[in-house]
Enzyme design. Structure first.
Site, PDB file in Angstrom:
ATOM      1  N   ASN A  38       0.819  -1.213   0.000  1.00 26.15           N
ATOM      2  CA  ASN A  38       0.000   0.000   0.000  1.00 26.15           C
ATOM      3  C   ASN A  38       0.858   1.271   0.000  1.00 26.15           C
ATOM      4  OD1 ASN A  38      -2.258   1.531  -0.019  1.00 26.15           O
ATOM      5  ND2 ASN A  38      -2.954   1.019   2.044  1.00 26.15           N
ATOM      6  N   HIS A 123     -13.731  -5.176  11.847  1.00 30.20           N
ATOM      7  CA  HIS A 123     -13.420  -3.809  12.322  1.00 30.20           C
ATOM      8  C   HIS A 123     -14.707  -3.054  12.608  1.00 30.20           C
ATOM      9  CE1 HIS A 123      -9.133  -3.233  10.489  1.00 30.20           C
ATOM     10  NE2 HIS A 123      -9.267  -4.401  11.026  1.00 30.20           N
ATOM     11  N   ARG A 148     -12.627  -5.726  16.380  1.00 29.02           N
ATOM     12  CA  ARG A 148     -11.672  -4.667  16.681  1.00 29.02           C
ATOM     13  C   ARG A 148     -12.453  -3.364  16.847  1.00 29.02           C
ATOM     14  NH1 ARG A 148      -7.031  -1.985  12.788  1.00 29.02           N
ATOM     15  NH2 ARG A 148      -8.724  -0.502  12.335  1.00 29.02           N
ATOM     16  N   TYR A 160      -6.599   7.406  13.221  1.00 26.89           N
ATOM     17  CA  TYR A 160      -6.422   6.139  12.506  1.00 26.89           C
ATOM     18  C   TYR A 160      -7.604   5.218  12.772  1.00 26.89           C
ATOM     19  CZ  TYR A 160      -5.684   1.405  11.694  1.00 26.89           C
ATOM     20  OH  TYR A 160      -5.921   0.136  11.268  1.00 26.89           O
ATOM     21  N   ASP A 211      -6.156  -1.549  17.901  1.00 30.97           N
ATOM     22  CA  ASP A 211      -4.911  -1.292  17.164  1.00 30.97           C
ATOM     23  C   ASP A 211      -4.362   0.074  17.569  1.00 30.97           C
ATOM     24  OD1 ASP A 211      -4.062  -1.652  13.608  1.00 30.97           O
ATOM     25  OD2 ASP A 211      -2.853  -1.097  15.361  1.00 30.97           O
ATOM     26  N   HIS A 213      -1.513   1.159  16.590  1.00 30.02           N
ATOM     27  CA  HIS A 213      -0.929   1.584  15.310  1.00 30.02           C
ATOM     28  C   HIS A 213       0.389   2.336  15.483  1.00 30.02           C
ATOM     29  CE1 HIS A 213      -1.380   2.514  10.927  1.00 30.02           C
ATOM     30  NE2 HIS A 213      -2.115   1.428  10.983  1.00 30.02           N
ATOM     31  N   GLU A 237      -2.581  -4.055  19.598  1.00 27.83           N
ATOM     32  CA  GLU A 237      -1.776  -4.257  18.384  1.00 27.83           C
ATOM     33  C   GLU A 237      -0.846  -3.079  18.125  1.00 27.83           C
ATOM     34  OE1 GLU A 237      -4.271  -4.974  15.039  1.00 27.83           O
ATOM     35  OE2 GLU A 237      -2.736  -4.284  13.630  1.00 27.83           O
ATOM     36  N   GLU A 263       2.469  -6.673  11.401  1.00 33.46           N
ATOM     37  CA  GLU A 263       1.904  -6.543  10.048  1.00 33.46           C
ATOM     38  C   GLU A 263       2.888  -5.875   9.096  1.00 33.46           C
ATOM     39  OE1 GLU A 263      -1.626  -4.209  11.054  1.00 33.46           O
ATOM     40  OE2 GLU A 263      -0.832  -2.625   9.806  1.00 33.46           O
ATOM     41  N   ARG A 284       1.719 -10.992  13.690  1.00 31.86           N
ATOM     42  CA  ARG A 284       0.800 -10.556  12.641  1.00 31.86           C
ATOM     43  C   ARG A 284       1.405 -10.563  11.239  1.00 31.86           C
ATOM     44  NH1 ARG A 284      -3.690  -8.506  12.515  1.00 31.86           N
ATOM     45  NH2 ARG A 284      -3.377  -6.466  11.559  1.00 31.86           N
ATOM     46  N   HIS A 313      -2.351 -10.197   9.536  1.00 34.10           N
ATOM     47  CA  HIS A 313      -2.914  -8.961   8.974  1.00 34.10           C
ATOM     48  C   HIS A 313      -3.859  -9.341   7.821  1.00 34.10           C
ATOM     49  CE1 HIS A 313      -1.793  -4.909   6.840  1.00 34.10           C
ATOM     50  NE2 HIS A 313      -2.860  -4.778   7.577  1.00 34.10           N
ATOM     51  N   ASP A 317      -6.210  -3.521   1.978  1.00 28.16           N
ATOM     52  CA  ASP A 317      -5.138  -3.249   1.013  1.00 28.16           C
ATOM     53  C   ASP A 317      -4.295  -4.484   0.765  1.00 28.16           C
ATOM     54  OD1 ASP A 317      -4.677  -1.807   3.754  1.00 28.16           O
ATOM     55  OD2 ASP A 317      -2.695  -2.539   3.158  1.00 28.16           O
ATOM     56  N   GLU A 340      -7.449 -11.525  10.640  1.00 28.59           N
ATOM     57  CA  GLU A 340      -8.154 -10.266  10.393  1.00 28.59           C
ATOM     58  C   GLU A 340      -8.981 -10.380   9.112  1.00 28.59           C
ATOM     59  OE1 GLU A 340      -5.538  -6.937  10.100  1.00 28.59           O
ATOM     60  OE2 GLU A 340      -7.158  -5.476   9.933  1.00 28.59           O
ATOM     61  N   TRP A 403       2.366   7.074  11.838  1.00 24.16           N
ATOM     62  CA  TRP A 403       0.950   7.105  11.435  1.00 24.16           C
ATOM     63  C   TRP A 403       0.277   5.829  11.866  1.00 24.16           C
ATOM     64  CZ3 TRP A 403      -1.548   3.792   7.863  1.00 24.16           C
ATOM     65  CH2 TRP A 403      -2.912   4.096   7.730  1.00 24.16           C
TER      66      TRP A 403
HETATM   67  C1  CS2 Z   1      -4.163  -1.791  10.051  1.00 25.97           C
HETATM   68  C2  CS2 Z   1      -4.092  -1.643   8.573  1.00 25.97           C
HETATM   69  O1  CS2 Z   1      -5.630  -3.567   9.637  1.00 25.97           O
HETATM   70  C3  CS2 Z   1      -4.790  -3.127  10.406  1.00 25.97           C
HETATM   71  O2  CS2 Z   1      -4.417  -3.666  11.460  1.00 25.97           O
HETATM   72  O3  CS2 Z   1      -2.972  -1.613  10.734  1.00 25.97           O
HETATM   73  O4  CS2 Z   1      -5.316  -1.149   8.157  1.00 25.97           O
HETATM   74  C4  CS2 Z   1      -2.992  -0.732   8.061  1.00 25.97           C
HETATM   75  O5  CS2 Z   1      -3.220   0.582   8.542  1.00 25.97           O
HETATM   76  C5  CS2 Z   1      -3.026  -0.760   6.546  1.00 25.97           C
HETATM   77  O6  CS2 Z   1      -2.875  -2.083   6.131  1.00 25.97           O
HETATM   78  C6  CS2 Z   1      -1.931   0.103   5.953  1.00 25.97           C
HETATM   79  O7  CS2 Z   1      -1.957   0.008   4.553  1.00 25.97           O
HETATM   80 MG    MG Z   2      -2.766  -2.877  12.362  1.00 24.21          MG
END
Ligand code: CS2
Ligand code: MG
Length: 403
Positions: A38, A123, A148, A160, A211, A213, A237, A263, A284, A313, A317, A340, A403
């Protein structure tokens, strides 16, 4: 032996970009692999077109391990997200070919089913706690047993994991990176409230995941873990950036909240210390970014020695090809934890017809030979690539942050 005679990279954008590798053998058998990274899609497309495909032609498609080693050691410049995503795409396509020739779904080649189905988590997100809870109740009613939860942070315009359209969260949102603002203090105040409301509404039989993140320092992550312990999170996470694997020792000293990470890992070396020191509970790493099924099995086998389970993960994407491969992996791996599942859009599913199914909180890869997924190349050709970047994140004082 099935000789590789051609391979091509297909870039398509049914609402978001995907990169697919299709390998063709002299007996007509084809295999597909996901090569989507991504925000850096064209780097992998070039890596495959310019540096990998020329080396594949004429090779025996059955020799998955030898080709994996050739592409890993032969590159000299080992590891990294672009290289390992390129190798993953080749690996997935070769397992797909092997399964088709054997007339077996790939999970049978990986040792057969070790469980009835692959438990997935979805999610639930919302701009407010109430919105998030109502989304979570909808998912519970669809049979999900693990959810989640991510909500907006009062005082921050966006954050996020909170999507505009509630169901499909697509973070790559601009021709150049968009910028978001972050406040750890504001975030740390709202998450315990979110979990308290979620337990109140959903009870204790639903697993709740969250998450972070990569946004907290280790000691902040320890603090948040401690704050959330009364609500029994299934996992926290990406609690802190994991380049320094030892940092997770600090978190562990302060909380028993289970930790998931990986991930963005692309090889076993990114998580060896984390696993060997039992600094995490779920790994992950995923098929598409960690070198394919061949390498992910190695990571899972090491994790199994330390009672660490998989939690691959599975964001939107990652294409339906990765979803399919992840389900074959998740059905057969002994130390499976959870998978996930962010459902793709109908537009994406049309480009990637697949055999996998969802029912009652679990998924199954299906019984089609190989991975049970393909790419409709004519339809893919109607969705032109559209450059898109993941956002960047800054603190309120402008400091560049994860991010
Ligand atoms: C996230 C993802 O799904 C998750 O756990 O961390 O959505 C991540 O932000 C994206 O894969 C980034 O491209
Ligand atoms: Mg994640």
């Amino acid at each position: 032996m099935p000789k590789i005679v051609a391979a091509r990279v297909i870039v398509t954008c049914p609402g978001r970009n995907f990169v697919t590798l299709k390998i063709e053998c002299d007996d007509g058998t084809t295999g597909v692999g996901d090569a989507t990274l991504n925000g850096r899609e064209m780097a992998v497309a070039s890596y495959l077109n310019d540096h990998v495909i020329p080396c594949l032609i004429g090779r025996d498609a059955h020799r998955i391990e030898d080709i994996w080693q050739y592409l890993y050691k032969g590159a000299y410049w080992r590891r990294g997200p672009v290289t390992m995503t390129g190798i993953a795409a080749v690996d997935m396509a070769l397992w797909d070919i092997k399964g088709k020739i054997a007339g077996l779904p790939v999970y049978q080649l990986l040792g057969g089913a070790a469980r009835e189905g692959v438990t997935v988590y979805c999610h639930a997100n919302g701009s407010s706690i109430d919105d998030t809870i109502s989304a979570a109740l909808e998912y519970r009613d669809k049979g999900y047993r693990a959810i989640r939860i991510q909500c907006g942070v009062p005082g921050l315009p966006t954050t996020y994991g909170v999507s505009k359209d509630r169901h499909h969260y697509e973070p790559a949102d601009g021709d150049l990176p968009s910028e978001s603002v972050w406040s750890t203090a504001k975030y740390m105040r709202v998450v315990p409230q979110l979990f308290a409301a979620a337990r109140e509404a959903l009870g204790w039989d639903i697993h709740l995941l969250h998450d972070i993140h990569h946004r907290l320092t280790p000691i902040e992550a320890g603090r948040l873990g401690k704050d959330l312990e009364p609500y029994r999170p299934f996992w926290l996470e990406d609690a802190t950036p994991a380049e320094n694997q030892d940092a997770f020792r600090l978190i562990r000293q302060h909380t028993t909240a289970p930790l998931a990470v990986g991930e963005i890992f692309n090889s076993i070396w990114d998580c060896k210390e984390l696993i060997e020191n039992q600094l995490i509970d779920y790994i992950r790493a995923t098929v598409v970014h960690a070198g394919g099924l061949t390498h992910l099995r190695r990571i899972a086998a090491l994790a199994d020695l330390y009672q660490i389970r998989t939690g691959c993960h599975g964001a939107t994407d990652l294409s339906p090809i990765t979803m399919a491969a992840a389900l074959h992996f998740g059905l057969s791996v002994p130390n499976f934890g959870i998978q996930e599942h962010m459902a793709h859009t109908a537009e994406t599913d049309a480009v990637f017809p697949h055999a996998y199914t969802y029912a009652d909180g679990m998924m199954h890869p299906g019984e089609a030979p190989g991975l049970g997924v393909d790419i409709d190349e004519d339809l893919a050709a109607t969705h032109e690539y559209k450059r898109a970047f993941l956002p960047v994140n800054r603190l309120e004082d402008g400091t560049l942050w994860s991010w």
